[in-house]
Design a protein around this motif. Structure first.
Motif, PDB file in Angstrom:
ATOM      1  N   LEU A   1      11.372  12.705  -3.551  1.00 58.84           N
ATOM      2  CA  LEU A   1      11.161  12.074  -2.245  1.00 58.84           C
ATOM      3  C   LEU A   1      10.240  10.858  -2.357  1.00 58.84           C
ATOM      4  N   GLY A   2       9.174  10.980  -3.181  1.00 58.94           N
ATOM      5  CA  GLY A   2       8.268   9.858  -3.379  1.00 58.94           C
ATOM      6  C   GLY A   2       8.946   8.692  -4.069  1.00 58.94           C
ATOM      7  N   TYR A   3       9.759   8.983  -5.083  1.00 55.99           N
ATOM      8  CA  TYR A   3      10.452   7.919  -5.818  1.00 55.99           C
ATOM      9  C   TYR A   3      11.489   7.236  -4.933  1.00 55.99           C
ATOM     10  N   ARG A   4      12.250   8.032  -4.173  1.00 54.16           N
ATOM     11  CA  ARG A   4      13.269   7.442  -3.296  1.00 54.16           C
ATOM     12  C   ARG A   4      12.641   6.539  -2.244  1.00 54.16           C
ATOM     13  N   LYS A   5      11.503   6.979  -1.690  1.00 53.11           N
ATOM     14  CA  LYS A   5      10.811   6.152  -0.701  1.00 53.11           C
ATOM     15  C   LYS A   5      10.276   4.868  -1.334  1.00 53.11           C
ATOM     16  N   ALA A   6       9.800   4.977  -2.579  1.00 52.58           N
ATOM     17  CA  ALA A   6       9.304   3.782  -3.273  1.00 52.58           C
ATOM     18  C   ALA A   6      10.414   2.773  -3.490  1.00 52.58           C
ATOM     19  N   VAL A   7      11.612   3.238  -3.839  1.00 61.04           N
ATOM     20  CA  VAL A   7      12.750   2.333  -4.013  1.00 61.04           C
ATOM     21  C   VAL A   7      13.107   1.665  -2.691  1.00 61.04           C
ATOM     22  N   GLN A   8      13.044   2.430  -1.593  1.00 59.62           N
ATOM     23  CA  GLN A   8      13.340   1.846  -0.272  1.00 59.62           C
ATOM     24  C   GLN A   8      12.312   0.793   0.124  1.00 59.62           C
ATOM     25  N   LEU A   9      11.059   1.002  -0.272  1.00 59.59           N
ATOM     26  CA  LEU A   9       9.990   0.065   0.066  1.00 59.59           C
ATOM     27  C   LEU A   9       9.929  -1.134  -0.867  1.00 59.59           C
ATOM     28  N   GLN A  10      10.649  -1.038  -1.961  1.00 54.83           N
ATOM     29  CA  GLN A  10      10.563  -2.068  -2.994  1.00 54.83           C
ATOM     30  C   GLN A  10      10.953  -3.427  -2.426  1.00 54.83           C
ATOM     31  N   GLN A  11      10.120  -4.418  -2.712  1.00 50.51           N
ATOM     32  CA  GLN A  11      10.388  -5.754  -2.211  1.00 50.51           C
ATOM     33  C   GLN A  11      11.365  -6.466  -3.118  1.00 50.51           C
TER      34      GLN A  11
ATOM     35  N   SER B   1       9.649  -3.926 -11.787  1.00 51.82           N
ATOM     36  CA  SER B   1      10.547  -4.790 -11.016  1.00 51.82           C
ATOM     37  C   SER B   1      10.137  -4.891  -9.553  1.00 51.82           C
ATOM     38  N   SER B   2       8.911  -4.468  -9.224  1.00 43.79           N
ATOM     39  CA  SER B   2       8.448  -4.495  -7.838  1.00 43.79           C
ATOM     40  C   SER B   2       7.294  -5.480  -7.672  1.00 43.79           C
ATOM     41  N   SER B   3       6.824  -5.599  -6.449  1.00 44.69           N
ATOM     42  CA  SER B   3       5.705  -6.491  -6.167  1.00 44.69           C
ATOM     43  C   SER B   3       4.409  -5.998  -6.796  1.00 44.69           C
ATOM     44  N   ILE B   4       4.343  -4.708  -7.156  1.00 50.58           N
ATOM     45  CA  ILE B   4       3.151  -4.172  -7.811  1.00 50.58           C
ATOM     46  C   ILE B   4       2.917  -4.859  -9.150  1.00 50.58           C
ATOM     47  N   ALA B   5       4.007  -5.210  -9.843  1.00 52.54           N
ATOM     48  CA  ALA B   5       3.880  -5.830 -11.161  1.00 52.54           C
ATOM     49  C   ALA B   5       3.103  -7.132 -11.090  1.00 52.54           C
ATOM     50  N   ALA B   6       3.188  -7.835  -9.972  1.00 53.26           N
ATOM     51  CA  ALA B   6       2.468  -9.105  -9.825  1.00 53.26           C
ATOM     52  C   ALA B   6       0.960  -8.891  -9.694  1.00 53.26           C
ATOM     53  N   LYS B   7       0.568  -7.663  -9.418  1.00 50.84           N
ATOM     54  CA  LYS B   7      -0.857  -7.336  -9.276  1.00 50.84           C
ATOM     55  C   LYS B   7      -1.241  -6.272 -10.296  1.00 50.84           C
ATOM     56  N   ALA B   8      -0.786  -6.470 -11.532  1.00 46.11           N
ATOM     57  CA  ALA B   8      -0.948  -5.448 -12.574  1.00 46.11           C
ATOM     58  C   ALA B   8      -2.414  -5.060 -12.770  1.00 46.11           C
ATOM     59  N   LYS B   9      -3.295  -6.057 -12.825  1.00 48.59           N
ATOM     60  CA  LYS B   9      -4.707  -5.776 -13.092  1.00 48.59           C
ATOM     61  C   LYS B   9      -5.327  -4.928 -11.988  1.00 48.59           C
ATOM     62  N   VAL B  10      -4.800  -5.081 -10.764  1.00 47.43           N
ATOM     63  CA  VAL B  10      -5.348  -4.336  -9.634  1.00 47.43           C
ATOM     64  C   VAL B  10      -4.803  -2.909  -9.603  1.00 47.43           C
ATOM     65  N   PHE B  11      -3.495  -2.760  -9.844  1.00 49.56           N
ATOM     66  CA  PHE B  11      -2.822  -1.500  -9.583  1.00 49.56           C
ATOM     67  C   PHE B  11      -2.641  -0.595 -10.802  1.00 49.56           C
ATOM     68  N   TYR B  12      -2.432  -1.168 -11.998  1.00 47.97           N
ATOM     69  CA  TYR B  12      -2.052  -0.344 -13.138  1.00 47.97           C
ATOM     70  C   TYR B  12      -3.127   0.678 -13.498  1.00 47.97           C
ATOM     71  N   GLY B  13      -4.379   0.262 -13.415  1.00 50.38           N
ATOM     72  CA  GLY B  13      -5.458   1.201 -13.724  1.00 50.38           C
ATOM     73  C   GLY B  13      -5.477   2.378 -12.761  1.00 50.38           C
TER      74      GLY B  13
ATOM     75  N   LYS C   1       0.826  -1.208   0.000  1.00 47.45           N
ATOM     76  CA  LYS C   1       0.000   0.000   0.000  1.00 47.45           C
ATOM     77  C   LYS C   1       0.857   1.253   0.000  1.00 47.45           C
ATOM     78  N   TRP C   2       1.913   1.266   0.816  1.00 49.10           N
ATOM     79  CA  TRP C   2       2.799   2.426   0.853  1.00 49.10           C
ATOM     80  C   TRP C   2       3.593   2.553  -0.442  1.00 49.10           C
ATOM     81  N   LEU C   3       4.006   1.419  -1.002  1.00 51.32           N
ATOM     82  CA  LEU C   3       4.711   1.443  -2.277  1.00 51.32           C
ATOM     83  C   LEU C   3       3.813   1.993  -3.377  1.00 51.32           C
ATOM     84  N   LEU C   4       2.559   1.542  -3.403  1.00 53.27           N
ATOM     85  CA  LEU C   4       1.604   2.034  -4.385  1.00 53.27           C
ATOM     86  C   LEU C   4       1.370   3.536  -4.200  1.00 53.27           C
TER      87      LEU C   4
END
Length: 410
Positions: free
Chosen positions: A178-188, A124-136, A7-10
């Protein structure tokens, strides 16, 4: 189930996409207004030509240093360069108008690389595994950012002044970083063995061109992308000429352009949500690809019948909205049945290099028309656009009929 980390990564990814589109929505109308005021629409084709070698230089530097400095530093470097260029535009342009030539060329390059960085992170993150949920959701947030950003010049350009709009880049891009850097830190951990960050392959472009040369289907897709961008460029040329002739004041030009960009993004968002799926369901993929140039051809015929500023503005907005929505979605569907190397290496060449190089083709067309028609240039642009769209219909009808079935699920 979506875990808290996802959720935070998204949220960070959505914040990044929102910031990129919002900033571009603010500065693009101002850039266009300054360009028309200081150098007129006649200079734009020359700047588009200069954009091609500048784009190649940035791509070369990007590929060379991405794996050395990492994705966060690369985005920070691009963001810092953009802040310097845009803030410099707000300060320097009144005393050194030629600065806007560089900014106008840079504006179509930096936004592409910003999105490239964000989407590389997403893939390259866990979001990609849930593309149908998140990409839209991610696409929707980008559209919201574009609409919100363009409303600022659309309603406050006269109060703020066009040059001052470029100062918005600083706070918005700080939020982006700041948002991008935090996303990289949260990346699984990477999904299915994919690298944590994109590592640039210097040979990717050459491999992509070789793959395209061996595939008639990919050559046809390349032609579709090129023809779409040429038709967009011709309509943009026509709109800029009418804007220059109709609205003389710089800030009023910026304000009008901001409102057109806002309307463009609203129409694009509606078509993304409602239009593409309905079109493919009713017509199938191949007929949908035929429908797009037919709609744009009717659009051009309207301009030829009533060449007023209002009709030209509508035609410009409609063409860009189709490019951002229906065409983009249908183009992505063409890549679904392809092999992995075709999806990534050949797609990168088509979507990035060909997409940007189309500006050079448009420039050559406009300069050629200007040489032939002179003062009557505007009366020739619409027939030229119609010719491009008829050629587009021919590519779909003759080159894709063996590859695209009449009906195909979305």
């Amino acid at each position: 189930m979506v875990v808290m980390k996802d959720k935070w990564l998204l949220f960070c990814v959505m914040l990044s996409v929102f910031a990129i589109n919002c900033e571009y929505g603010i500065t693009r109308p101002a850039s266009n207004g300054l360009m028309l005021t200081y150098f007129s629409a006649k200079m734009i084709p020359w700047v588009w030509l200069a954009t091609v070698p500048l784009n190649l230089l940035v791509v070369m530097l990007y590929n060379r240093y991405l794996s050395k400095i990492g994705s966060v530093k690369m985005l920070g470097t691009l963001a810092f360069a953009t802040i310097i260029i845009n803030v410099g535009t707000g300060i320097i342009t009144p005393v050194f108008p030629a600065w806007i030539l560089f900014q106008f060329a840079w504006k179509d390059i930096y936004v592409l690389f910003m999105f490239k960085q964000v989407w590389s992170l997403i893939h390259s993150s866990s979001i990609a595994a849930k593309a149908k949920v998140f990409y839209g959701v991610i696409y929707a947030m980008g559209t919201v950012g574009a609409v919100v950003g363009s409303l600022i010049p659309g309603f406050f350009a006269v109060e703020f002044g066009s040059q001052q709009l470029f100062f918005f880049t600083l706070p918005i891009y700080l939020i982006l970083f700041l948002g991008y850097r935090k996303a990289v830190q949260l990346q699984q951990k990477p999904v299915e063995g994919e690298p944590l960050q994109e590592v640039a392959d210097p040979e990717r472009s050459s491999k992509g061109f070789a793959i395209i040369r061996r595939s008639p289907f990919l050559i046809a897709v390349l032609c579709l992308v090129l023809l779409m961008q040429v038709s967009v460029g011709l309509m943009e040329c026509q709109f800029n000429n009418h804007l220059e002739r109709t609205i003389a004041d710089l800030d009023l030009r910026t304000q009008y352009m901001g409102r057109m960009v806002s309307l463009m993004n609203i129409v694009s968002g509606l078509l993304q949500l409602l239009g593409a799926g309905t079109m493919v369901h009713l017509l199938g993929v191949r007929k949908s690809h035929l429908a797009i140039p037919l709609m744009l051809l009717a659009n051009v015929m309207g301009v030829m019948a009533i060449p007023s500023f209002a009709i030209v503005s509508f035609a410009f907005v409609f063409t860009k909205a189709i490019d951002f929505s229906l065409f983009g979605i249908l183009r992505e569907m063409l890549y679904i049945p392809l092999k992995p190397e075709e999806k990534f290496q050949a797609k990168a060449v088509i979507d990035v290099f060909v997409h940007r190089s189309a500006k050079a083709v448009v420039s050559i067309c406009i300069l050629g028309l200007n040489f032939v028609a002179g003062a009557e240039l505007l009366s020739w642009v619409s027939p030229a656009a119609a010719g491009v769209l008829i050629l587009w219909l021919g590519v779909v009808w003759f080159s894709l009929r063996h590859y695209l079935p009449q009906k195909q699920s979305v």
